[in-house]
Each structure stands twice: as structure tokens, then as C-alpha cells.
Design a protein around this motif. Structure first.
Motif, PDB file in Angstrom:
ATOM      1  N   ALA A  63       0.743  -1.015  -0.022  1.00  0.00           N
ATOM      2  CA  ALA A  63       0.069   0.024   0.075  1.00  0.00           C
ATOM      3  C   ALA A  63       0.786   1.277  -0.112  1.00  0.00           C
ATOM      4  O   ALA A  63       0.609   2.341  -0.459  1.00  0.00           O
ATOM      5  N   HIS A  64       2.257   1.011   0.466  1.00  0.00           N
ATOM      6  CA  HIS A  64       3.012   2.188   0.437  1.00  0.00           C
ATOM      7  C   HIS A  64       3.616   2.812  -1.169  1.00  0.00           C
ATOM      8  O   HIS A  64       4.028   3.827  -1.201  1.00  0.00           O
ATOM      9  N   SER A  65       2.904   2.075  -2.202  1.00  0.00           N
ATOM     10  CA  SER A  65       3.042   2.593  -3.436  1.00  0.00           C
ATOM     11  C   SER A  65       2.054   3.969  -3.364  1.00  0.00           C
ATOM     12  O   SER A  65       2.203   4.866  -4.175  1.00  0.00           O
ATOM     13  N   LEU A  66       1.124   4.151  -2.404  1.00  0.00           N
ATOM     14  CA  LEU A  66       0.305   5.184  -2.232  1.00  0.00           C
ATOM     15  C   LEU A  66       0.762   6.330  -1.169  1.00  0.00           C
ATOM     16  O   LEU A  66       1.148   5.901  -0.267  1.00  0.00           O
ATOM     17  N   GLY A  67       0.620   7.453  -1.900  1.00  0.00           N
ATOM     18  CA  GLY A  67       0.603   8.541  -0.892  1.00  0.00           C
ATOM     19  C   GLY A  67       1.919   9.002  -0.249  1.00  0.00           C
ATOM     20  O   GLY A  67       2.808   8.629  -0.807  1.00  0.00           O
TER      21      GLY A  67
ATOM     22  N   TRP B 142       9.086 -12.619  -1.030  1.00  0.00           N
ATOM     23  CA  TRP B 142       7.621 -12.044  -1.416  1.00  0.00           C
ATOM     24  C   TRP B 142       7.776 -10.546  -2.080  1.00  0.00           C
ATOM     25  O   TRP B 142       6.849 -10.342  -3.101  1.00  0.00           O
ATOM     26  N   VAL B 143       8.643  -9.729  -1.735  1.00  0.00           N
ATOM     27  CA  VAL B 143       8.830  -8.569  -2.332  1.00  0.00           C
ATOM     28  C   VAL B 143       9.246  -8.941  -3.900  1.00  0.00           C
ATOM     29  O   VAL B 143       8.637  -8.124  -4.525  1.00  0.00           O
ATOM     30  N   LYS B 144      10.132  -9.742  -4.112  1.00  0.00           N
ATOM     31  CA  LYS B 144      10.500 -10.007  -5.464  1.00  0.00           C
ATOM     32  C   LYS B 144       9.514 -10.568  -6.146  1.00  0.00           C
ATOM     33  O   LYS B 144       9.239 -10.128  -7.520  1.00  0.00           O
ATOM     34  N   LYS B 145       8.702 -11.576  -5.692  1.00  0.00           N
ATOM     35  CA  LYS B 145       7.433 -12.087  -6.326  1.00  0.00           C
ATOM     36  C   LYS B 145       6.482 -10.696  -6.831  1.00  0.00           C
ATOM     37  O   LYS B 145       6.149 -10.878  -7.983  1.00  0.00           O
ATOM     38  N   TYR B 146       6.017 -10.048  -5.994  1.00  0.00           N
ATOM     39  CA  TYR B 146       5.228  -8.800  -6.105  1.00  0.00           C
ATOM     40  C   TYR B 146       5.806  -7.949  -6.953  1.00  0.00           C
ATOM     41  O   TYR B 146       4.843  -7.299  -7.910  1.00  0.00           O
ATOM     42  N   ALA B 147       7.221  -7.620  -6.988  1.00  0.00           N
ATOM     43  CA  ALA B 147       7.505  -6.707  -8.014  1.00  0.00           C
ATOM     44  C   ALA B 147       7.270  -7.165  -9.394  1.00  0.00           C
ATOM     45  O   ALA B 147       7.378  -6.400 -10.297  1.00  0.00           O
TER      46      ALA B 147
ATOM     47  N   TYR C 269       6.155   0.266  -5.307  1.00  0.00           N
ATOM     48  CA  TYR C 269       6.641  -0.134  -4.018  1.00  0.00           C
ATOM     49  C   TYR C 269       7.822  -1.041  -4.164  1.00  0.00           C
ATOM     50  O   TYR C 269       8.913  -0.946  -3.556  1.00  0.00           O
ATOM     51  N   PHE C 270       7.401  -2.269  -4.614  1.00  0.00           N
ATOM     52  CA  PHE C 270       8.216  -3.512  -4.908  1.00  0.00           C
ATOM     53  C   PHE C 270       9.258  -3.355  -5.737  1.00  0.00           C
ATOM     54  O   PHE C 270      10.596  -3.752  -5.639  1.00  0.00           O
TER      55      PHE C 270
END
Ligand code: ZEM
Length: 292
Positions: free
Chosen positions: A173-177, A247-252, A201-202
Motif C-alpha cells: 500500500a506504500h505505493s500510495l501517498g 515476497w517482495v521480489k514476487k510482487y515486483a 513500491y516493490f
């Protein structure tokens, strides 16, 4: 006859609540040219998250039920600084639809904001009630502190009942704001498109982050995309921790996986600690006398 004070009272009468009308009204305020980056969407998402993120599974206390942030005990928690803006933005909608509880309105606002900013559909169910006073507000100190590390994230999110994958998905969610120095002490956005839900974010994991030199708390910066982007120490923890990193890599790489995992975990977040009458969902009806 006075207007019913809670949804439970209201269910006794006969007018179906129009949640779609509330959704539309929330959607209509997301674009806000004079506020932040031209949108109040991010701060509405943060309101829904902070309303919910006080949950403690062991004692089944906290969570979005109650809308305790209306009271100083919870609203005045320094962790909630700035969220008075979000509550103020939603107040005209509450006035227009007085039958909805604040607890339902704040969580629904998060869901609508995510969707309006290009994010996934997150399931949302009504039925939260508002506390009549502050005696049931959760204690302060349950929300995460961005200055800390992976063990703190696990302590806070495991308490709510989340696992490592869910922690990483939620953090997206930190892609936001953005951070506001006068609210949290931190400053700046995580992404170049802070009003668009995305995997940015990722993707930021591929950049090198260095400590920002300033008077404020420790935060990290990178300028590869032209403008200065930021990461909190807790964001860096996701890259540094060997269980979070995959998980960070997967979501990226996998937008669909992030969107569907985020939708599931956000829906779970806003349900924490929420209990309803057995027959609540089948027949939520409201009196016309309340006006709309
Ligand atoms: Zn946040 N978050 N958050 N977050 N957050 C801020 C802003 C926003 C942490 C945190 O310390 C901070 C989640 C998780 C965590 C949003 C959504 C979600 C800010 C800046 C801080 C310091 C506040 C300010 O100054 O205005 C920490 C430590 C977290 C632990 C992982 C989760 C989960 C979220 C939703 C699912 C959003 C949307 C913002 C931007 C708010 C705005 O006003 O722009």
C-alpha cells in the motif's frame, strides 16, 4: 421518533440502506486538487488501515469495529496524526447518509479509494457498530513504528494474525501517498505516482538506498527516477529479511499476484475483530424517517 443511533436499532425499521450511494459519494471526493498530490485516496486508505490495525487476536480487542478514533484516547495517538483530515473529508458523507456507522464508512472509504486509484476490488461487508464512548478504545502503541525493524513488524502483524506473505502484501500500500514531516516526522513519497495503486513500491527494491542527511528521523532516499523517493526503516526491513524478500521480489514481477493477494489481505484486515448478529447480513434495513 428520534433517528436510530446505531445500525442495530436501524435494522428494526424498513428502508434498505443504499451502500452503493455511499460508495459513489466517496468516489466523488477522491480527486481533491488542493490536497497533497491532488487526491485524498491515500489518506483514506491509511484511515481504514489504522482503524483496523489495532487488533489483538489474543484478547480479540481493537480492530475497525467501534470507530474509536473519534475519541481522544485513540484519535490522539501520535500514530494517528493526520488522520483527522481523512475523517473531516468523510464527514459530509456521514451527514448525507446518517444511517451508516463511522466504522463502516471509514473501512468502505479505504476500499473505494483503492479501487478509484486503480487497485483491486476488496471485499467489504457492513455491520460494524460505533462505540458509545471511549471506554472500549484499544490502548495506544499497537500500530507499527516506521523507525523499527523486521522483528517489530512480525510482533505487530503476527499479533493481528497475519503471516510474512501477508505483511509484505499489505506493505505494498506504500505505493500510495506520502509521509508528512508534521504528522509522522518522516517526509516524502515512496513512488513517483503516489495517487495510483501499483507495484512500484516493490520495484523500488532494485534501487540503491542511502540514508537521507537531514534533521529528521532515519529514512532512506533514492533519486534514480528523477525525484527523491523514500523508504522507512521498516520498508528496508522487507528487503533485508530473508523471509520477506522473496515476497517482495514476487510482487515486483507479478502484478496479478500482488493485486489479488492485496485484495484478500486488505479484506481480512478490515474484518479483524468485527462480529455481527447472525441475521445481520440477510436483512439490513433502515427507516426512511432518518432522511437521506
Ligand atoms: Zn503506512 N505509513 N505503515 N501502511 N501508510 C505511512 C503512510 C501511509 C507504516 C508507517 O510507519 C507509515 C501500512 C503499513 C505501515 C499507508 C498505508 C498502509 C506513514 C506516513 C508512515 C510513517 C504518515 C504521514 O506522515 O502522513 C508502517 C511502519 C507500516 C508497517 C508495515 C499498511 C498495512 C497500509 C495499508 C494497507 C498509506 C496509504 C499511507 C499514505 C498516507 C498519506 O497520507 O498519503
Amino acid at each position: 421518533m428520534g433517528a436510530p443511533k446505531t445500525q442495530q436499532d436501524a435494522t428494526k425499521s424498513s428502508h434498505k440502506p443504499d451502500y452503493d450511494a455511499v460508495r459513489k459519494d466517496i468516489a466523488s471526493i477522491i480527486k481533491m486538487p488542493d490536497y497533497d498530490d491532488g487526491s485524498c485516496g491515500p489518506v483514506l486508505v491509511r484511515l481504514a488501515w489504522h482503524a483496523s490495525g489495532t487488533y489483538d487476536a489474543e484478547t480479540n480487542t481493537g480492530g475497525s469495529n467501534g470507530a474509536g478514533m473519534r475519541y481522544e484516547a485513540e484519535g490522539g495517538d501520535p500514530a494517528n496524526a493526520g488522520l483527522e483530515h481523512a475523517r473531516r473529508f468523510l464527514e459530509p458523507i456521514k451527514q448525507k447518509h446518517p444511517w451508516i456507522t463511522y466504522a463502516d464508512l471509514w473501512t468502505l472509504a479505504g476500499v473505494v479509494a483503492i479501487k478509484e486509484m486503480g487497485g483491486p476490488d476488496c471485499k467489504w461487508k457492513p455491520g460494524r457498530t460505533d462505540f458509545a464512548d471511549e471506554s472500549k478504545c484499544p490502548p495506544r502503541g499497537r500500530l507499527p513504528d516506521g523507525a523499527q525493524a523486521a522483528d517489530h513488524l512480525r510482533h505487530v502483524f503476527y499479533r493481528m494474525g497475519f503471516n510474512d506473505q501477508e505483511i509484505v502484501a499489505l506493505a505494498g500500500a506504500h505505493s500510495l501517498g506520502r509521509c508528512h514531516a508534521d504528522r509522522s516526522g518522516f517526509e516524502g513519497p515512496w513512488s513517483v505516482t503516489p495517487t495510483k495503486f501499483s507495484t512500484q513500491y516493490f520495484k523500488l527494491t532494485k534501487f540503491k538506498w542511502e540514508k537521507k542527511t537531514w534533521e529528521g528521523p532515519v529514512q532512506f532516499k533514492n533519486t534514480d527516477l528523477g525525484e527523491e523517493l523514500m523508504m522507512l526503516p521498516t520498508d528496508m526491513a522487507l528487503i533485508e529479511d530473508e523471509k520477506f524478500l522473496p515476497w517482495v521480489k514476487k510482487y515486483a514481477e507479478d502484478r496479478d499476484a500482488f493485486y489479488s493477494d492485496f485484495a484478500a489481505v486488505f479484506a481480512k484486515l478490515i474484518e479483524l475483530g468485527v462480529t455481527r448478529d447472525d441475521d445481520y447480513e440477510s436483512a439490513p434495513t433502515f427507516s426512511k424517517e432518518q432522511g437521506d
